[in-house]
Design a protein around this motif. Structure first.
Motif, mmCIF file in Angstrom:
data_model
loop_
_atom_site.group_PDB
_atom_site.id
_atom_site.type_symbol
_atom_site.label_atom_id
_atom_site.label_comp_id
_atom_site.label_asym_id
_atom_site.label_seq_id
_atom_site.Cartn_x
_atom_site.Cartn_y
_atom_site.Cartn_z
ATOM 1 N N GLY A 99 47.399 16.408 9.846
ATOM 2 C CA GLY A 99 46.752 16.330 8.549
ATOM 3 C C GLY A 99 45.241 16.325 8.643
ATOM 4 N N ALA A 124 40.809 11.356 6.678
ATOM 5 C CA ALA A 124 41.978 10.691 6.105
ATOM 6 C C ALA A 124 41.584 9.568 5.158
ATOM 7 N N GLY A 127 46.442 8.252 3.037
ATOM 8 C CA GLY A 127 46.917 9.133 4.100
ATOM 9 C C GLY A 127 47.236 8.373 5.377
ATOM 10 N N THR A 146 50.920 7.961 7.065
ATOM 11 C CA THR A 146 51.080 8.405 8.462
ATOM 12 C C THR A 146 51.697 7.294 9.304
ATOM 13 N N ILE A 153 44.197 11.894 10.525
ATOM 14 C CA ILE A 153 45.662 11.767 10.533
ATOM 15 C C ILE A 153 46.237 11.916 11.937
ATOM 16 N N ILE A 213 50.432 15.495 6.257
ATOM 17 C CA ILE A 213 50.017 14.350 5.432
ATOM 18 C C ILE A 213 48.535 14.498 5.127
ATOM 19 N N GLU A 214 48.214 14.885 3.938
ATOM 20 C CA GLU A 214 46.849 15.161 3.476
ATOM 21 C C GLU A 214 46.278 16.415 4.144
ATOM 22 N N GLY A 256 50.305 14.027 -2.724
ATOM 23 C CA GLY A 256 49.178 13.128 -2.928
ATOM 24 C C GLY A 256 48.699 13.178 -4.359
ATOM 25 N N SER A 294 44.363 16.218 -0.928
ATOM 26 C CA SER A 294 45.799 16.484 -1.090
ATOM 27 C C SER A 294 46.074 17.835 -1.747
#
Length: 354
Positions: free
Chosen positions: A110, A114, A118, A122, A144, A220-221, A247, A254
């Motif tokens: 990601g 972050a 996030g 994670t 991330i 993730i993000e 997100g 996001s």
């Protein structure tokens, strides 16, 4: 052979597919090499002349001094899933202990920038993947990636850092301590020989290894132009599953993940979504004879809860997914079991067998 100028992954793999062994490539006639490899006569003659022994010795000395090892496509230890992609790296340099060739692994990647959301997601998803027996793959970047590696280590899991430079160069430099931890509980790998700097063009190549070595990729993000989206593209090209954590709609970090979900990536908010899609089940912790006797005095949900705990502790969200019990009821049952001496509470909302 990978040290010969002009012999990249595609040409190397084309020659190896035909000749089966590297030694047979060097023994082939120039005309055959040129035809099979679809290369010029000049390059075929370079292959016949072989590699520069002085350069090879120089590289081997660097590897030995830095504790770096080599695995090639001809070796049994070469990652099984990586062999399947279109352009697998002929040689991997690694430090630490390479997981078994067919160890189940999931990439968690990601944004470098972050957010607290996030990082929290994670930590949660990575911890649950580790508890399910997954090796965590990531790119060792800030944000991330670093959280994913750290969380895997904190939960006594294995992690693989895929680097975009030679392993004798720690990039980013602030991750030096993290690198040392990674090679003690997993490994760092790269296709780049020692001394290769972290140039911008290396990272898109690195990304195909992150996805290629994994059964699926969890993002993730990611902003609109995040490198994580390039990894998602590689994953789709390689036939890997792509998961994205949604997100906030007003969060720039996001935008990429939310767009992935609109485009067909599998939305995920817990590890159960990932394991269900990959058809990988949670590992049930082993139970000793004395623990089995304890279980006999428990009923229904309490027995199931006890069965899915271990001595090291299980995070409450993962436990809820394992036993399919609503959180308020689960917390009440755990309190009863703790008062009766069956479980104990650990930091981080984790519970362990007694």
């Amino acid at each position: 052979m990978s040290l010969i100028p002009g012999i990249g992954e595609v040409r190397f793999n084309r020659l190896l597919k035909h000749f089966k062994r590297v030694s047979d490539v060097f023994n082939a006639e120039v005309e055959v090499l040129a035809e099979v490899g679809r290369i010029s006569r000049k390059m075929a003659e370079s292959i016949k002349r072989g590699y520069d022994c002085a350069e090879v010795q120089k590289i081997l000395a660097k590897l030995s001094n830095a504790g770096i090892k080599i695995v090639t496509m001809e070796d049994a230890d070469y990652p099984g899933k990586l062999r399947e992609i279109y352009d697998p790296p002929p040689v991997l340099y690694f430090a630490g202990d390479m997981p078994s060739a067919n160890a189940p692994s999931v990439a968690v990647i990601g944004s470098r920038k972050a957010s607290s959301y996030g990082k929290s997601m994670t930590e949660r998803i990575t911890a649950e993947l580790v508890a399910a027996g997954m090796v965590i793959v990531s790119g060792f970047a800030r944000g991330i990636d670093s959280v994913a590696h750290s969380t895997a280590i904190e939960n006594r899991g294995k992690t693989i850092a895929v680097m975009g430079c030679g392993l004798d160069i720690i990039y980013p430099s602030e991750n030096k301590q993290l690198y040392e931890k990674i090679i003690r509980s997993g490994c760092a790998i790269t296709e780049f020989k020692p001394g290769t700097p972290p140039e911008a063009g290396n990272f898109p190549k690195r990304n195909r290894i992150i996805s290629g070595i994994s059964a699926g990729v969890v993002i993730i993000e990611a902003a609109q132009k995040s490198g994580a989206l390039l990894t998602a593209r590689h994953a789709l090209d390689q036939g890997r599953e792509v998961f994205a954590v949604p997100g906030p709609a007003n969060s720039a970090s996001s935008e990429g993940t939310n767009k992935l979900i609109k485009s067909g990536a599998k939305m995920t908010t817990s590890v159960a979504d990932i394991l269900e899609e990959l058809r990988i089940q949670f590992k049930t912790p082993p139970i000793s004879q004395s623990e089995k006797r304890k279980m006999e005095s428990l009923d229904g949900d309490q027995k199931l809860i006890y069965q899915n705990l271990d001595e090291n502790g299980v995070q409450i969200d993962r436990l809820a997914a394992l036993v399919s019990v609503a959180m308020p009821k689960l917390l009440g049952l755990l309190l009863e079991m703790e008062l009766s001496g069956y479980v104990r509470t650990l930091p981080g909302k984790r519970y362990a067998r007694v």
